[in-house]
Design a protein around this motif. Structure first.
Motif, PDB file in Angstrom:
ATOM      1  N   MET A   1     -20.143 -25.488 -96.736  1.00  0.00           N
ATOM      2  CA  MET A   1     -21.397 -25.359 -95.990  1.00  0.00           C
ATOM      3  C   MET A   1     -22.340 -24.389 -96.710  1.00  0.00           C
ATOM      4  N   ASN A   2     -23.605 -24.791 -96.780  1.00  0.00           N
ATOM      5  CA  ASN A   2     -24.592 -23.955 -97.463  1.00  0.00           C
ATOM      6  C   ASN A   2     -25.707 -23.559 -96.494  1.00  0.00           C
ATOM      7  N   ILE A   3     -25.931 -22.256 -96.379  1.00  0.00           N
ATOM      8  CA  ILE A   3     -26.966 -21.756 -95.470  1.00  0.00           C
ATOM      9  C   ILE A   3     -28.039 -21.012 -96.259  1.00  0.00           C
ATOM     10  N   GLN A   4     -29.288 -21.338 -95.931  1.00  0.00           N
ATOM     11  CA  GLN A   4     -30.422 -20.614 -96.515  1.00  0.00           C
ATOM     12  C   GLN A   4     -30.841 -19.503 -95.555  1.00  0.00           C
ATOM     13  N   VAL A   5     -30.854 -18.282 -96.054  1.00  0.00           N
ATOM     14  CA  VAL A   5     -31.328 -17.137 -95.265  1.00  0.00           C
ATOM     15  C   VAL A   5     -32.761 -16.831 -95.705  1.00  0.00           C
ATOM     16  N   ILE A   6     -33.675 -16.814 -94.736  1.00  0.00           N
ATOM     17  CA  ILE A   6     -35.093 -16.571 -95.050  1.00  0.00           C
ATOM     18  C   ILE A   6     -35.575 -15.344 -94.278  1.00  0.00           C
ATOM     19  N   ASN A   7     -36.158 -14.415 -95.000  1.00  0.00           N
ATOM     20  CA  ASN A   7     -36.755 -13.233 -94.371  1.00  0.00           C
ATOM     21  C   ASN A   7     -38.248 -13.190 -94.642  1.00  0.00           C
ATOM     22  N   GLY A   8     -39.010 -12.926 -93.601  1.00  0.00           N
ATOM     23  CA  GLY A   8     -40.467 -12.921 -93.693  1.00  0.00           C
ATOM     24  C   GLY A   8     -41.055 -11.569 -94.037  1.00  0.00           C
ATOM     25  N   PRO A   9     -42.327 -11.373 -93.699  1.00  0.00           N
ATOM     26  CA  PRO A   9     -43.087 -10.232 -94.163  1.00  0.00           C
ATOM     27  C   PRO A   9     -42.528  -8.875 -93.747  1.00  0.00           C
ATOM     28  N   ASN A  10     -42.605  -7.960 -94.681  1.00  0.00           N
ATOM     29  CA  ASN A  10     -42.234  -6.547 -94.518  1.00  0.00           C
ATOM     30  C   ASN A  10     -40.728  -6.310 -94.455  1.00  0.00           C
ATOM     31  N   LEU A  11     -39.940  -7.374 -94.492  1.00  0.00           N
ATOM     32  CA  LEU A  11     -38.489  -7.163 -94.454  1.00  0.00           C
ATOM     33  C   LEU A  11     -37.954  -6.724 -95.823  1.00  0.00           C
ATOM     34  N   ASN A  12     -38.770  -6.870 -96.867  1.00  0.00           N
ATOM     35  CA  ASN A  12     -38.425  -6.273 -98.167  1.00  0.00           C
ATOM     36  C   ASN A  12     -38.532  -4.746 -98.114  1.00  0.00           C
ATOM     37  N   MET A  13     -39.130  -4.199 -97.051  1.00  0.00           N
ATOM     38  CA  MET A  13     -39.297  -2.748 -96.915  1.00  0.00           C
ATOM     39  C   MET A  13     -38.181  -2.111 -96.088  1.00  0.00           C
ATOM     40  N   LEU A  14     -37.173  -2.910 -95.711  1.00  0.00           N
ATOM     41  CA  LEU A  14     -36.070  -2.338 -94.913  1.00  0.00           C
ATOM     42  C   LEU A  14     -35.428  -1.188 -95.681  1.00  0.00           C
ATOM     43  N   GLY A  15     -34.996  -0.188 -94.923  1.00  0.00           N
ATOM     44  CA  GLY A  15     -34.453   1.016 -95.542  1.00  0.00           C
ATOM     45  C   GLY A  15     -35.500   2.123 -95.523  1.00  0.00           C
ATOM     46  N   VAL A  16     -36.769   1.700 -95.710  1.00  0.00           N
ATOM     47  CA  VAL A  16     -37.895   2.632 -95.700  1.00  0.00           C
ATOM     48  C   VAL A  16     -38.688   2.464 -94.401  1.00  0.00           C
ATOM     49  N   ARG A  17     -38.778   1.198 -93.989  1.00  0.00           N
ATOM     50  CA  ARG A  17     -39.644   0.822 -92.875  1.00  0.00           C
ATOM     51  C   ARG A  17     -39.039   1.212 -91.517  1.00  0.00           C
ATOM     52  N   GLU A  18     -39.711   2.094 -90.791  1.00  0.00           N
ATOM     53  CA  GLU A  18     -39.330   2.466 -89.426  1.00  0.00           C
ATOM     54  C   GLU A  18     -37.805   2.383 -89.187  1.00  0.00           C
ATOM     55  N   PRO A  19     -37.050   3.241 -89.872  1.00  0.00           N
ATOM     56  CA  PRO A  19     -35.575   3.138 -89.766  1.00  0.00           C
ATOM     57  C   PRO A  19     -35.051   3.341 -88.342  1.00  0.00           C
ATOM     58  N   GLU A  20     -35.843   4.060 -87.515  1.00  0.00           N
ATOM     59  CA  GLU A  20     -35.415   4.263 -86.118  1.00  0.00           C
ATOM     60  C   GLU A  20     -35.434   2.954 -85.339  1.00  0.00           C
ATOM     61  N   ILE A  21     -36.178   1.964 -85.845  1.00  0.00           N
ATOM     62  CA  ILE A  21     -36.234   0.647 -85.187  1.00  0.00           C
ATOM     63  C   ILE A  21     -35.354  -0.365 -85.924  1.00  0.00           C
ATOM     64  N   TYR A  22     -35.442  -0.340 -87.253  1.00  0.00           N
ATOM     65  CA  TYR A  22     -34.798  -1.415 -88.031  1.00  0.00           C
ATOM     66  C   TYR A  22     -33.511  -0.983 -88.743  1.00  0.00           C
ATOM     67  N   GLY A  23     -33.146   0.305 -88.600  1.00  0.00           N
ATOM     68  CA  GLY A  23     -31.931   0.773 -89.261  1.00  0.00           C
ATOM     69  C   GLY A  23     -32.209   1.216 -90.691  1.00  0.00           C
ATOM     70  N   SER A  24     -31.177   1.728 -91.346  1.00  0.00           N
ATOM     71  CA  SER A  24     -31.376   2.334 -92.669  1.00  0.00           C
ATOM     72  C   SER A  24     -30.904   1.446 -93.817  1.00  0.00           C
ATOM     73  N   LEU A  25     -30.328   0.278 -93.509  1.00  0.00           N
ATOM     74  CA  LEU A  25     -29.874  -0.609 -94.584  1.00  0.00           C
ATOM     75  C   LEU A  25     -31.066  -1.273 -95.266  1.00  0.00           C
ATOM     76  N   THR A  26     -30.976  -1.404 -96.587  1.00  0.00           N
ATOM     77  CA  THR A  26     -31.992  -2.174 -97.318  1.00  0.00           C
ATOM     78  C   THR A  26     -31.673  -3.666 -97.161  1.00  0.00           C
ATOM     79  N   LEU A  27     -32.650  -4.510 -97.512  1.00  0.00           N
ATOM     80  CA  LEU A  27     -32.410  -5.958 -97.431  1.00  0.00           C
ATOM     81  C   LEU A  27     -31.281  -6.355 -98.389  1.00  0.00           C
TER      82      LEU A  27
END
Ligand code: DQA
Length: 143
Positions: A1-27
């Motif tokens: 089985m092959n799954i495509q994972v798609i992330n939209g705008p600003n999710l490349n900023m994970l780790g930096v972006r509002e970590p209190e909301i989105y957590g500290s892991l990078t994409l």
């Protein structure tokens, strides 16, 4: 089985972006964890991130005839992109909408998803586990 994972705008900023909301892991760290989950489930994954609506639509169309499932975090496009919604409907591939944060306990505009109705399931508020639960769902009964 092959799954495509798609992330939209600003999710490349994970780790930096509002970590209190989105957590500290990078994409990249999230994707690494998902690869491990995929190995457990016997799923191969492809990853794509874009800040551009048209590029996300191109990627969804490109999945036609290739991917068995799509896991998508459309970011802010969740709340207003009819074009992304229509692309998911057009390809007819089982799709799960995911969100890291609890979109239902934030601003009112985040409670609206124009994507939800063309997806098999919507999973929110579980951080990286939103994605891994989506993979489990598609692997079991999503198809
Ligand atoms: C998000 C929630 C959206 O409202 C927001 O615009 C995002 C991220 C989430 O993963 O929690 O970019 O999709």
């Amino acid at each position: 089985m092959n799954i495509q994972v798609i992330n939209g705008p600003n999710l490349n900023m994970l780790g930096v972006r509002e970590p209190e909301i989105y957590g500290s892991l990078t994409l990249e760290e999230i994707n690494h964890l998902l690869i491990q989950k995929g190995e457990e489930l016997g799923i191969s994954l492809d990853f794509y991130q874009s800040n551009h609506e048209g590029a996300i639509i191109d990627k969804i169309q490109d999945c036609y005839g290739k991917a068995d499932g799509i896991v998508i975090n459309p970011g802010a496009y969740t709340h207003y992109s009819i074009a992304i919604r229509d692309a998911i409907a057009a390809v007819g591939i089982p799709t799960v909408e995911v969100h890291l944060s609890d979109i239902n306990s934030r601003e009112d505009f985040r409670k609206i998803s124009v994507i939800k109705s063309v997806c098999k399931k919507q999973i929110w508020g579980k951080g990286v586990n939103s994605y891994s639960e989506a993979m489990e769902f598609l692997a079991s009964k999503g198809q």
